[in-house]
Design an enzyme around this catalytic site. Structure first.
Site: not given
Ligand SMILES: *Cc1c(COP(=O)(O)O)cnc(C)c1O
Length: 404
Positions: A71, A124, A197, A222
Site C-alpha cells: 500500500r 473541472y 491543477d 489525461k
Molecule cells: C479529468 C480531470 C480531473 C479528474 O481526474 P480523474 O482522473 O478523472 O479523477 C481533474 N481535473 C481536470 C482538469 C481534469 O480534466
C-alpha cells in the site's frame, strides 16, 4: 514514515533509483528513457512490473529494502513518480493516486476543519461539485472566484483562515488562463498554499512550481498517460514539508493508491509525452486558426490566439505550445452545437481529454445546471491525427448541422 522520492535523493528507492541525473538532461531525454531505470538483476532496459503485495523481512526483523507492504511501497509506482517529479522539477517528489479526483481530495483532506479555500469559478466540474458537496463535510468553506482577475482573488482572502488557493490553467472548458506567479504572491502573502491543477498544461508546457506554486496536481488519466486506457492522479511538491508528509500519510492510510499495472502503463505513456504534447498543441493551434472567422463559429476559445484575454500571460507562462484543448461556440446556438457533434465522422463524441485520438463534447449537457459553460460550446481535445483531416471533418459537420 518519512520519505521523498526525488530520483537522486531517495534513500529508500533501491533499484527504483533513476540512472539519469535530472539536472543533466532535458525533459524529452528524461521522458524517453523513463529516467533510465535498469533492472539490476536482469539488466532489462524496460523495468519489470512489480505486483507483489508484500516484501521479505530480514532475519534481524528489519526491512533492508525499505519496502514492507505494497500500500505505501511499490517500485513500479515509485519509478513512474520519479519520472513525473523530474518533469515537474518537483524536489520533494511525486505521489500517484487512484485517480485525479483522489489526488485532489487528498489535498483538501489535509486541511483542518475551519480552513477556508479559494477555488476558481472556471474549473473541472467534477472537482467543483466535490468542493460544493463534500468539502463542507470536512469543515472547509470554499469561495469560487474569477481566478484570472487578481483583484477578485485578493478580495476573497479571509484573514487568518484562508489556507489554500486552488488554480487551474488553462481552465476547463473555457480555456481561461491564470497568472500563477501573481496568484502565488497573493497566496503566500496570506500564508496560504497555491495548488495548481495542471492537467490541461502538462509539465511540458508549464511547470507551476517554477511560478511559485507549492503543489501541482494532474489527472494522469489525461495527457500524462495519453492513451485513454488508465485512470490515475498525481501530486508533485516543491518542498518535503509537513504538508507533504501529511499527504504521503493520507495516501497510505486512506488507501488511495494506484495499481502497479496502471503505473506501468502510465510510464510507457510518459516516454512519449513531450512528442505528444508538442504535436497535439500544434494541432490545436492549427484548428484554432482555421476555425477563427469560420462563418458557422461564433468564438474560438484558445490561449494561443492573440485575441484571447489570457494570451499575454499564456505566452509568458507556457512554452512550446498553448495546449491541446480548445473550445468553440457554434454560431447557430445549442441545437447547432449538438447537431455538429452528432455529425462528425473522425472526432470521437466522448468526454475526457489528452488522448492520442481527438474528442468532441457538448460540455454544458455534461456539467448541468449552474455551469459557467455556455450551451453553444463544444470542447475539443486534439489528438495526434492530421490536423487538416480534423478540420475538414468538423467543417463538414458544422455545414451539415447548419443546413439540416
Ligand atoms: C479529468 C480531470 C480531473 C479528474 O481526474 P480523474 O482522473 O478523472 O479523477 C481533474 N481535473 C481536470 C482538469 C481534469 O480534466
Amino acid at each position: 514514515m518519512s520519505r521523498t522520492n526525488a530520483p537522486e535523493t531517495d534513500p529508500d528507492a533501491g533499484h527504483a533509483r533513476g540512472a539519469l541525473n535530472v539536472a543533466d538532461w532535458s525533459q524529452r531525454t528524461l521522458a524517453a528513457q523513463a529516467m533510465g531505470h535498469i533492472d539490476p538483476v536482469t539488466r532489462a532496459v524496460v523495468p519489470p512490473l512489480h505486483l507483489s503485495t508484500t516484501y521479505l523481512r530480514d532475519a534481524d526483523n528489519g526491512y533492508r529494502s525499505g519496502f514492507s507492504y505494497a500500500r505505501p511501497d511499490n517500485a513500479t509506482i515509485r519509478e513512474a513518480e520519479g519520472v513525473i517529479a523530474a518533469l515537474e522539477g518537483a524536489e520533494a517528489g511525486a505521489l500517484l493516486f487512484g485517480s485525479g479526483m483522489a489526488a485532489a481530495a487528498a489535498v483538501f483532506s489535509a486541511l483542518a476543519p475551519g480552513d477556508h479555500v479559494i477555488a476558481p469559478e472556471v474549473m473541472y466540474w467534477g472537482l467543483k461539485r466535490w468542493l460544493r458537496q463534500e468539502a463542507p463535510r470536512l469543515g472547509l468553506t470554499v469561495d469560487f472566484v474569477a481566478m484570472d482577475n487578481r483583484d477578485a482573488v485578493r478580495a476573497a482572502f479571509v484573514p487568518g483562515r484562508t489556507r489554500l488557493v486552488w488554480a487551474e490553467t488553462p481552465g476547463n472548458p473555457l480555456c481561461t488562463i491564470v497568472d500563477l506567479a501573481a496568484i502565488a504572491e497573493l497566496a503566500h502573502a496570506a500564508s496560504a498554499r497555491l495548488v495548481v491543477d495542471s492537467t490541461a498544461s502538462s509539465p511540458i508546457l508549464t511547470r507551476p512550481l517554477e511560478h511559485g506554486a507549492d503543489l501541482v496536481m494532474h489527472s494522469a488519466t489525461k495527457i500524462l498517460n495519453g492513451h485513454s486506457d488508465v485512470v490515475a492522479g498525481v501530486l508533485a511538491a516543491a518542498r518535503p514539508d509537513a504538508f507533504w508528509e501529511r499527504l504521503i500519510a493520507i495516501r497510505a492510510t486512506w488507501g488511495a493508491i494506484l495499481g502497479p499495472f496502471e503505473a506501468y502503463l502510465l510510464m510507457r505513456g510518459l516516454r512519449t509525452l513531450p512528442l505528444r504534447v508538442s504535436a497535439q498543441s500544434a494541432g490545436a493551434l492549427h484548428l484554432a486558426e482555421r476555425l477563427s472567422g469560420h462563418p458557422l463559429v461564433g468564438t474560438v476559445l484558445y490561449p494561443g490566439l492573440a485575441d484571447h484575454p489570457g494570451h499575454a500571460v499564456a505566452a509568458r507562462q507556457m512554452q512550446g505550445g498553448f495546449g491541446f484543448m480548445l473550445s468553440i461556440r457554434v454560431a447557430g446556438g445549442e441545437a447547432a452545437a449538438i447537431a455538429t457533434a452528432a455529425r462528425v465522422r473522425l472526432w470521437k463524441r466522448a468526454t475526457s481529454l489528452g488522448g492520442v485520438e481527438s474528442l468532441i463534447e457538448h460540455r454544458a449537457s455534461v456539467e448541468g445546471t449552474g455551469t459557467p459553460c455556455p450551451p453553444d460550446l463544444l470542447r475539443l481535445s486534439v489528438g495526434i491525427e492530421d490536423p487538416e483531416d480534423l478540420f475538414r471533418d468538423l467543417d463538414e459537420a458544422l455545414h451539415g448541422a447548419a443546413s439540416s
